[in-house]
Design a protein around this motif. Sequence first.
Motif, PDB file in Angstrom:
ATOM      1  N   PHE A 165     -36.591-151.499   4.042  1.00  0.00           N
ATOM      2  CA  PHE A 165     -35.099-151.622   3.278  1.00  0.00           C
ATOM      3  C   PHE A 165     -34.933-150.107   2.704  1.00  0.00           C
ATOM      4  O   PHE A 165     -33.653-149.609   2.936  1.00  0.00           O
ATOM      5  CB  PHE A 165     -35.168-152.665   1.911  1.00  0.00           C
ATOM      6  CG  PHE A 165     -34.937-154.067   2.516  1.00  0.00           C
ATOM      7  CD1 PHE A 165     -33.853-154.416   2.760  1.00  0.00           C
ATOM      8  CD2 PHE A 165     -35.905-154.960   2.607  1.00  0.00           C
ATOM      9  CE1 PHE A 165     -33.205-155.852   3.276  1.00  0.00           C
ATOM     10  CE2 PHE A 165     -35.629-156.318   3.196  1.00  0.00           C
ATOM     11  CZ  PHE A 165     -34.606-156.463   3.442  1.00  0.00           C
ATOM     12  N   LEU A 166     -35.562-149.377   2.188  1.00  0.00           N
ATOM     13  CA  LEU A 166     -35.316-148.150   1.790  1.00  0.00           C
ATOM     14  C   LEU A 166     -34.954-147.219   2.737  1.00  0.00           C
ATOM     15  O   LEU A 166     -34.024-146.352   2.528  1.00  0.00           O
ATOM     16  CB  LEU A 166     -36.744-147.707   0.885  1.00  0.00           C
ATOM     17  CG  LEU A 166     -36.548-146.337   0.303  1.00  0.00           C
ATOM     18  CD1 LEU A 166     -35.324-146.201  -0.689  1.00  0.00           C
ATOM     19  CD2 LEU A 166     -38.024-145.580  -0.008  1.00  0.00           C
ATOM     20  N   PHE A 184     -28.128-145.658   6.426  1.00  0.00           N
ATOM     21  CA  PHE A 184     -26.634-145.889   6.065  1.00  0.00           C
ATOM     22  C   PHE A 184     -26.110-144.763   5.155  1.00  0.00           C
ATOM     23  O   PHE A 184     -24.915-144.068   5.478  1.00  0.00           O
ATOM     24  CB  PHE A 184     -26.601-147.165   5.688  1.00  0.00           C
ATOM     25  CG  PHE A 184     -25.307-147.698   5.264  1.00  0.00           C
ATOM     26  CD1 PHE A 184     -24.128-147.642   5.972  1.00  0.00           C
ATOM     27  CD2 PHE A 184     -24.959-148.014   3.982  1.00  0.00           C
ATOM     28  CE1 PHE A 184     -22.959-148.239   5.774  1.00  0.00           C
ATOM     29  CE2 PHE A 184     -23.727-148.412   3.409  1.00  0.00           C
ATOM     30  CZ  PHE A 184     -22.509-148.528   4.426  1.00  0.00           C
ATOM     31  N   LEU A 185     -26.575-144.687   3.934  1.00  0.00           N
ATOM     32  CA  LEU A 185     -26.114-143.623   2.992  1.00  0.00           C
ATOM     33  C   LEU A 185     -25.825-142.234   3.541  1.00  0.00           C
ATOM     34  O   LEU A 185     -25.005-141.697   3.166  1.00  0.00           O
ATOM     35  CB  LEU A 185     -26.751-143.864   1.654  1.00  0.00           C
ATOM     36  CG  LEU A 185     -26.554-145.522   1.134  1.00  0.00           C
ATOM     37  CD1 LEU A 185     -27.502-145.233  -0.275  1.00  0.00           C
ATOM     38  CD2 LEU A 185     -25.224-145.608   0.796  1.00  0.00           C
ATOM     39  N   ALA A 196     -25.400-157.640   8.430  1.00  0.00           N
ATOM     40  CA  ALA A 196     -26.258-157.890   9.501  1.00  0.00           C
ATOM     41  C   ALA A 196     -27.503-157.168   9.736  1.00  0.00           C
ATOM     42  O   ALA A 196     -28.598-157.221  10.014  1.00  0.00           O
ATOM     43  CB  ALA A 196     -25.689-157.938  10.985  1.00  0.00           C
ATOM     44  N   VAL A 197     -27.321-155.915   9.468  1.00  0.00           N
ATOM     45  CA  VAL A 197     -28.231-154.814   9.497  1.00  0.00           C
ATOM     46  C   VAL A 197     -29.489-155.229   8.296  1.00  0.00           C
ATOM     47  O   VAL A 197     -30.735-155.211   8.505  1.00  0.00           O
ATOM     48  CB  VAL A 197     -27.919-153.335   8.970  1.00  0.00           C
ATOM     49  CG1 VAL A 197     -28.970-152.439   8.716  1.00  0.00           C
ATOM     50  CG2 VAL A 197     -26.937-152.693   9.968  1.00  0.00           C
ATOM     51  N   LEU A 198     -29.120-155.654   7.178  1.00  0.00           N
ATOM     52  CA  LEU A 198     -30.220-156.088   6.198  1.00  0.00           C
ATOM     53  C   LEU A 198     -30.601-157.258   6.393  1.00  0.00           C
ATOM     54  O   LEU A 198     -31.851-157.469   6.101  1.00  0.00           O
ATOM     55  CB  LEU A 198     -29.277-156.184   4.772  1.00  0.00           C
ATOM     56  CG  LEU A 198     -28.641-154.798   4.198  1.00  0.00           C
ATOM     57  CD1 LEU A 198     -27.725-155.155   2.714  1.00  0.00           C
ATOM     58  CD2 LEU A 198     -29.616-153.710   3.865  1.00  0.00           C
ATOM     59  N   ALA A 199     -30.103-158.152   7.097  1.00  0.00           N
ATOM     60  CA  ALA A 199     -30.406-159.418   7.369  1.00  0.00           C
ATOM     61  C   ALA A 199     -31.676-159.005   8.395  1.00  0.00           C
ATOM     62  O   ALA A 199     -32.661-160.029   8.495  1.00  0.00           O
ATOM     63  CB  ALA A 199     -29.457-160.624   7.978  1.00  0.00           C
ATOM     64  N   MET A 200     -31.639-158.035   9.425  1.00  0.00           N
ATOM     65  CA  MET A 200     -32.546-157.987  10.456  1.00  0.00           C
ATOM     66  C   MET A 200     -33.545-156.866   9.900  1.00  0.00           C
ATOM     67  O   MET A 200     -34.383-156.470  10.778  1.00  0.00           O
ATOM     68  CB  MET A 200     -31.929-157.427  11.645  1.00  0.00           C
ATOM     69  CG  MET A 200     -31.096-158.552  12.477  1.00  0.00           C
ATOM     70  SD  MET A 200     -31.830-159.895  12.951  1.00  0.00           S
ATOM     71  CE  MET A 200     -31.524-161.019  11.891  1.00  0.00           C
ATOM     72  N   THR A 201     -33.522-156.339   8.785  1.00  0.00           N
ATOM     73  CA  THR A 201     -34.284-155.458   7.919  1.00  0.00           C
ATOM     74  C   THR A 201     -35.747-156.135   7.689  1.00  0.00           C
ATOM     75  O   THR A 201     -35.750-157.088   6.842  1.00  0.00           O
ATOM     76  CB  THR A 201     -33.908-154.738   6.956  1.00  0.00           C
ATOM     77  OG1 THR A 201     -32.950-154.047   7.116  1.00  0.00           O
ATOM     78  CG2 THR A 201     -34.919-153.904   6.268  1.00  0.00           C
ATOM     79  N   PRO A 202     -37.001-155.581   8.340  1.00  0.00           N
ATOM     80  CA  PRO A 202     -38.149-156.319   7.965  1.00  0.00           C
ATOM     81  C   PRO A 202     -38.950-155.843   6.692  1.00  0.00           C
ATOM     82  O   PRO A 202     -38.351-154.740   6.124  1.00  0.00           O
ATOM     83  CB  PRO A 202     -39.102-155.836   9.314  1.00  0.00           C
ATOM     84  CG  PRO A 202     -38.463-154.502   9.574  1.00  0.00           C
ATOM     85  CD  PRO A 202     -37.134-154.847   9.437  1.00  0.00           C
ATOM     86  N   LYS A 203     -39.599-156.512   6.344  1.00  0.00           N
ATOM     87  CA  LYS A 203     -40.486-156.142   5.029  1.00  0.00           C
ATOM     88  C   LYS A 203     -40.619-154.783   5.147  1.00  0.00           C
ATOM     89  O   LYS A 203     -41.655-154.256   5.994  1.00  0.00           O
ATOM     90  CB  LYS A 203     -41.581-157.051   4.678  1.00  0.00           C
ATOM     91  CG  LYS A 203     -42.453-156.898   3.411  1.00  0.00           C
ATOM     92  CD  LYS A 203     -43.486-157.960   3.409  1.00  0.00           C
ATOM     93  CE  LYS A 203     -44.236-157.857   2.030  1.00  0.00           C
ATOM     94  NZ  LYS A 203     -45.130-158.793   1.948  1.00  0.00           N
ATOM     95  N   GLY A 204     -40.560-153.921   4.075  1.00  0.00           N
ATOM     96  CA  GLY A 204     -41.030-152.526   3.667  1.00  0.00           C
ATOM     97  C   GLY A 204     -40.167-151.430   4.540  1.00  0.00           C
ATOM     98  O   GLY A 204     -40.306-150.380   4.400  1.00  0.00           O
ATOM     99  N   GLY A 219     -39.203-143.997   8.714  1.00  0.00           N
ATOM    100  CA  GLY A 219     -39.873-144.905   9.441  1.00  0.00           C
ATOM    101  C   GLY A 219     -39.164-146.320   9.352  1.00  0.00           C
ATOM    102  O   GLY A 219     -39.956-147.277   9.032  1.00  0.00           O
ATOM    103  N   GLY A 220     -37.979-146.019   9.390  1.00  0.00           N
ATOM    104  CA  GLY A 220     -37.110-147.621   9.321  1.00  0.00           C
ATOM    105  C   GLY A 220     -37.213-147.953  10.605  1.00  0.00           C
ATOM    106  O   GLY A 220     -37.727-147.662  11.777  1.00  0.00           O
ATOM    107  N   GLY A 221     -36.121-149.177  10.690  1.00  0.00           N
ATOM    108  CA  GLY A 221     -36.042-150.098  12.129  1.00  0.00           C
ATOM    109  C   GLY A 221     -35.609-151.405  11.472  1.00  0.00           C
ATOM    110  O   GLY A 221     -35.594-151.859  10.572  1.00  0.00           O
TER     111      GLY A 221
END
Length: 632
Positions: free
Chosen positions: A318-319, A325-326, A308-316, A294-296
């Motif tokens: 990140f995992l 990515f990994l 940039a991906v991490l900067a645009m990641t909303p709360k909840g 359930g990412g995005g």
Amino acid sequence: MSNNKSSKHGFQEVMQKFGRFLSGMVLPNIGAFIAWGLLTALFIPTGWLPNEYLAQVGGPMSKWLIPLLLGYSGGAAVYGHRGGVLGAIATSGVIAGADIPMFLGAMIMGPLGGFVIKKFDKAIEDQIPTGFEMLVNNFSAGIIGGILAVLAFVGVGPVVLAANGVLRAGVEGIVAVGLLPLASIIIEPAKILFLNNAINHGVLSPLGIQQAEEFGKSMFFLLEANPGPGLGVLLAYWFFGKGMAKDSTPGAIIIHVLGGIHEIYFPYVLMKPVLLLAVIAGGMAGVATLQFLGGGLIAPASPGSILAVLAMTPKGAFLANIADFLVATTVSCAVASVFVKASASEESDDSLEEAKAGMAALKNRGLVTEVKVSGAELRTIVYACDAGMGSSALGAASLRKKLRKAGYDNISVTNAAIGSIPKDAQLVVTHEKLAQRAVEDSPQAEHIFVRNFTQNDVFEQVMARLTEKKAQSAVSAGVMVAGQHGAKERHILDMTNIQLGLTSVTKEEAIRQAGEALAAAGYVDEPYIEGMLNREKDISTYVGRGIAIPHGENSVKDSIRESGIVVLQYPQGIKFGKDTAYLLVGIAGKDNDHLSILANIAATLDECSEAELDTLYHTKDPKVLYERFALA
């Protein structure tokens, strides 16, 4: 069959142009997307700092600001500032008639507004009475803009809304049945063929923004931006590759993952097309992981950097996003490693050299068109691409650092979008597929066209022109060499430094022979020979037409005593990968003289017919070669 190939190629060209045009609208305005994304991620009810009052700031950005910016950029790309104004006016009509962010509508009305006013101005350019130009320009823009806004409101807006609904329903249906990972079968090869912008900016980002407004995030933003598949391929080359492909990957990884310039890994895949399977597998695995967890993202991550991906990641999320990515990296690396390792163990030296030669072709040494700027005049260099960002910015930064290191702090090197190239630009570097647009936009400038913004020899070409007068002066006057009886005149090439009818040997042995000839002539010291061999490991010195021009790398320039060349003839040829060289012109250039010598030799050989070249390959008269190369 040929018609089918032609049609396929034509379709690909159209899609590439379409993708680049969309990129030119979206990329200059990424800052607005990021501002909106950060505000939304912070203040929406599920954000990091929920605040209903401040959350209101983000609404007008997605509803009005971003579509208007897209419309303006689209119009400006067609017809400058005036086209941009008309594009924004026309876009306002499509915005007013919709209850969703009208990005697709803006991408239609913006260019249309610019196109209509351009055609109107062309039609009346010779019919405006003197003194009424400003009046006609202002009223025509207002009237035509108003008409376009109304047409957009009553006609285009409803059509775009309906199309958007169908497209969204289709995509959501694919998501519902769990088939979204299959999108990587299209997206990953499209990235390698530079068609990603048409898919990403034309479909995925608009849908993602709508979804993000509803749910606070969207997976669509990560389908193309995920750097994992490309990183997996680069890691495979680093672990199991050989030679230049292996040695160049650490730098490429940093640029790709942290800089977000995905184009850096495209040549590694094109060098072994079977690696398309690796990036597809990595992309599918990543999307499946993203969907399962359930990412995005809250907004587009551009450029596609992990930062940039991490900067645009909303709360909840990140995992899920990090797992995406990994997993993509791991799967891509695993698949790519099989092919890279297998080919590395099976390849002969010749096949490895062919791979290097293919890589060199992808890097492109630059296609030059009438570059006449002299060292005393050159002050402004501009790298230009569709959006004025990404690869052109990287290329400009690289050239700027090299020129400053060489002592040319007075030369300005910047990047710009096609359509916004400064009028004082003297030298413009752009992609060969943008050549016509670049020349039309900056007819006052000289142009260099390349296939890759970051891997080319633009620096060498610029340096050749900066030192051209100095080198020409040295060549025409001869080089003064101190001897026991005072100074004597010595040309770049002496008759005694021409060797004919040599027996074919390996490429490395031939290069060593050229280096030893330079040393015996007193042009260089022994360490220069190893520098010639090391340069060949980095990039082939075969320049085409049966000629190779081996010369030392920068690290051994202190081993050069004076400028000079030697010519070695191998009638049976020397293999340079899949190419064959019959003449090796060994070069030693003091104080960057070799750059001008290279340029002059290349120009000299371009004048040769095939029959003349064949004579050079097999003549037994050293005067024939001397007359061709003595004043190169």
